[in-house]
Motif scaffolding. Structure first.
Motif, PDB file in Angstrom:
ATOM      1  N   LEU A 117       0.851  -1.305  -0.035  1.00  0.00           N
ATOM      2  CA  LEU A 117       0.071  -0.097   0.068  1.00  0.00           C
ATOM      3  C   LEU A 117       0.976   1.140  -0.001  1.00  0.00           C
ATOM      4  O   LEU A 117       1.791   1.462   0.705  1.00  0.00           O
ATOM      5  CB  LEU A 117      -1.103   0.015   1.242  1.00  0.00           C
ATOM      6  CG  LEU A 117      -2.030  -1.155   1.175  1.00  0.00           C
ATOM      7  CD1 LEU A 117      -2.977  -0.881   2.706  1.00  0.00           C
ATOM      8  CD2 LEU A 117      -2.954  -0.985   0.118  1.00  0.00           C
TER       9      LEU A 117
ATOM     10  N   ALA B  24      -2.407   5.839   0.418  1.00  0.00           N
ATOM     11  CA  ALA B  24      -3.565   5.269   0.643  1.00  0.00           C
ATOM     12  C   ALA B  24      -3.731   4.969   2.034  1.00  0.00           C
ATOM     13  O   ALA B  24      -4.956   4.834   2.604  1.00  0.00           O
ATOM     14  CB  ALA B  24      -3.410   3.746  -0.351  1.00  0.00           C
TER      15      ALA B  24
ATOM     16  N   ALA C 294      -7.159   6.007   4.001  1.00  0.00           N
ATOM     17  CA  ALA C 294      -7.952   4.954   4.474  1.00  0.00           C
ATOM     18  C   ALA C 294      -8.263   5.275   5.806  1.00  0.00           C
ATOM     19  O   ALA C 294      -9.435   5.270   6.331  1.00  0.00           O
ATOM     20  CB  ALA C 294      -7.309   3.601   4.179  1.00  0.00           C
TER      21      ALA C 294
ATOM     22  N   ALA D  24      -9.470   0.389   9.111  1.00  0.00           N
ATOM     23  CA  ALA D  24      -9.547   1.024   7.562  1.00  0.00           C
ATOM     24  C   ALA D  24      -8.403   0.269   6.887  1.00  0.00           C
ATOM     25  O   ALA D  24      -8.397  -0.353   5.696  1.00  0.00           O
ATOM     26  CB  ALA D  24      -9.275   2.434   7.708  1.00  0.00           C
ATOM     27  N   VAL D  25      -6.943   0.342   7.578  1.00  0.00           N
ATOM     28  CA  VAL D  25      -5.977  -0.040   6.820  1.00  0.00           C
ATOM     29  C   VAL D  25      -5.932  -1.726   6.372  1.00  0.00           C
ATOM     30  O   VAL D  25      -5.554  -2.235   5.435  1.00  0.00           O
ATOM     31  CB  VAL D  25      -4.626   0.278   7.363  1.00  0.00           C
ATOM     32  CG1 VAL D  25      -3.367  -0.334   6.719  1.00  0.00           C
ATOM     33  CG2 VAL D  25      -4.402   1.729   7.409  1.00  0.00           C
TER      34      VAL D  25
ATOM     35  N   VAL E  15      -8.591  -2.344   3.483  1.00  0.00           N
ATOM     36  CA  VAL E  15      -7.954  -1.919   2.248  1.00  0.00           C
ATOM     37  C   VAL E  15      -6.532  -2.967   1.800  1.00  0.00           C
ATOM     38  O   VAL E  15      -6.690  -3.242   0.716  1.00  0.00           O
ATOM     39  CB  VAL E  15      -7.244  -0.437   2.427  1.00  0.00           C
ATOM     40  CG1 VAL E  15      -6.480  -0.260   1.084  1.00  0.00           C
ATOM     41  CG2 VAL E  15      -8.400   0.642   2.644  1.00  0.00           C
TER      42      VAL E  15
ATOM     43  N   ASN F   6      -7.098  -4.895  -1.322  1.00  0.00           N
ATOM     44  CA  ASN F   6      -5.910  -4.726  -2.460  1.00  0.00           C
ATOM     45  C   ASN F   6      -5.336  -6.219  -2.867  1.00  0.00           C
ATOM     46  O   ASN F   6      -5.149  -6.287  -4.216  1.00  0.00           O
ATOM     47  CB  ASN F   6      -4.814  -4.039  -1.748  1.00  0.00           C
ATOM     48  CG  ASN F   6      -3.370  -3.714  -2.915  1.00  0.00           C
ATOM     49  OD1 ASN F   6      -3.821  -3.416  -3.747  1.00  0.00           O
ATOM     50  ND2 ASN F   6      -2.334  -4.158  -2.237  1.00  0.00           N
TER      51      ASN F   6
END
Length: 377
Positions: free
Chosen positions: A309, A313, A317, A333-334, A337, A341
């Motif tokens: 990431l 981003a 996020a 959030a991370v 993501v 991803n």
């Protein structure tokens, strides 16, 4: 020339722009609807998200015990009991340290307030004691005027505690089933996918979970390094509540980039109030040094290998997660993501099996724990 009303009469740029516009509007409407549903179901979705993080951390331990002949159900029980015991023991020790150090902190805080009052009266501003007293009376009056609001907030404390216990129970219940039968749960969920794409989606989910396992492991190591470094610095400087503050930094470090710095700033404020400006500046320097070590060494070496990431981003996020669901949203959030991803890259790849190995092993962006379908749910 095409007749009036024929689509060919519209300039190609306008036609293409209109087609893009309505498709983007449909996507935006879908995202808004999804966000609305998430906000309404946060009582369920947040515990499930936390349970998924816990499962990613504990799942390899359960697998390790199963490979050595321990029944999976017994392994789940042992791992959960040990994990809960460790967390409860650490929390008990931290709370005891906080309670023991709170009187000293209160006394030093009172002394600092007295020094500030003396500086305001004898310093360059030359405030009178009456002005300072009036300012204090204004604060007291403001609290009294908002007494009803404060009381109503206190009355909701029981409700908040009840919701916390409910969420904790749901999280624990979900973790048990994720650890015991996560693969079967994932296979059941993906039955809604058309048969032609089912195996592809299952493999993408497995690889996404592999990235989550790597992310959680790396984050624990980075958070522990931040907490130890800042805690040792606070202890050497003699700042009160060094251990509780280090524990706060450990928890905050689970929000990448900003979490450890924000929680570390609390330590700076405590150092400023209790030990003075010089100690606070030294504490700030320690925190900045730890953050530099995290950003230039630990994150590229550990987190960079766990998830691919871009820092932008990550920041976007976290911001979006905090806006939608507060601190818990920033925490989740991370990982979300990162999973998306890896899963999306897997779905779009021509050969899914080679997705985790697209770059050389020496590249720090390669996932640290690439998952295969037989290893994770």
């Amino acid at each position: 020339m095409p007749p009036y009303g024929d689509a060919r009469a519209v300039h190609p740029i306008v036609r293409v722009g209109a087609e893009w516009t309505w498709r983007l509007l449909v996507l935006f409407a879908g995202l808004v609807t999804l966000g609305y549903l998430i906000s309404k179901l946060d009582t369920v979705l947040i515990p499930v998200g936390l349970a998924l993080l816990a499962a990613a951390l504990l799942y390899p331990l359960v697998d390790w015990m199963q490979r050595r002949g321990v029944p999976r159900s017994a392994g789940v029980v042992v791992v959960l009991v040990v994990a809960i015991g460790v967390v409860a023991g650490i929390m008990t020790f931290v709370v005891e340290q906080f309670i023991a150090g709170l009187p000293e902190l209160t006394d030093q805080f009172t002394q600092s307030i007295d020094q500030i009052q003396d500086w305001l009266t004898a310093g360059p501003f030359h405030f009178s004691e009456d002005q300072i007293r009036q300012a204090g009376d204004s604060v007291v009056k403001s609290i009294q005027d908002n007494k009803e609001a404060v009381t109503s907030g206190a009355l909701t404390t029981g409700k908040v505690i009840g919701e916390l216990f409910t969420g904790a129970a749901l999280t624990l219940f979900t973790v048990i089933f994720f650890l015991y039968g996560g693969e079967q749960i994932w296979e059941f969920v993906t039955r809604v996918v058309p048969t032609a794409s089912r195996e592809r989606v299952r493999l993408a989910g497995s690889q996404g979970f592999g990235s989550l396992v790597g992310y959680v492991r790396a984050t624990v190591v980075v958070a522990a390094a931040d907490a130890v470094g800042i805690g040792v610095g606070l202890a050497i400087l003699g700042v009160p509540l060094a251990l509780p503050l280090a524990s706060l930094v450990f928890v905050g470090a689970f929000i990448p980039i900003v979490g450890a710095f924000v929680t570390g700033f609390v330590a700076v404020l405590v150092a400023l109030v209790t030990k003075g400006l010089i100690t606070a500046l030294i504490t700030l320097g320690i925190i900045i040094g730890i953050m530099q070590l995290e950003g230039h060494v630990l994150q590229p070496l550990l987190l960079g290998r766990a998830v691919r990431l871009h820092p932008l981003a990550v920041v976007l996020a976290i911001t979006t997660g905090i806006v939608l669901a507060g601190i818990v949203g920033g925490l989740l959030a991370v990982p979300i993501v990162a999973v998306l991803n890896t899963a999306i890259r897997s779905l779009l790849a021509s050969d899914q099996e080679e997705v985790p190995d697209e770059v050389e092993v020496a590249d720090p962006r390669i996932p640290l724990f690439p998952a295969t379908q037989d290893e994770v749910p």
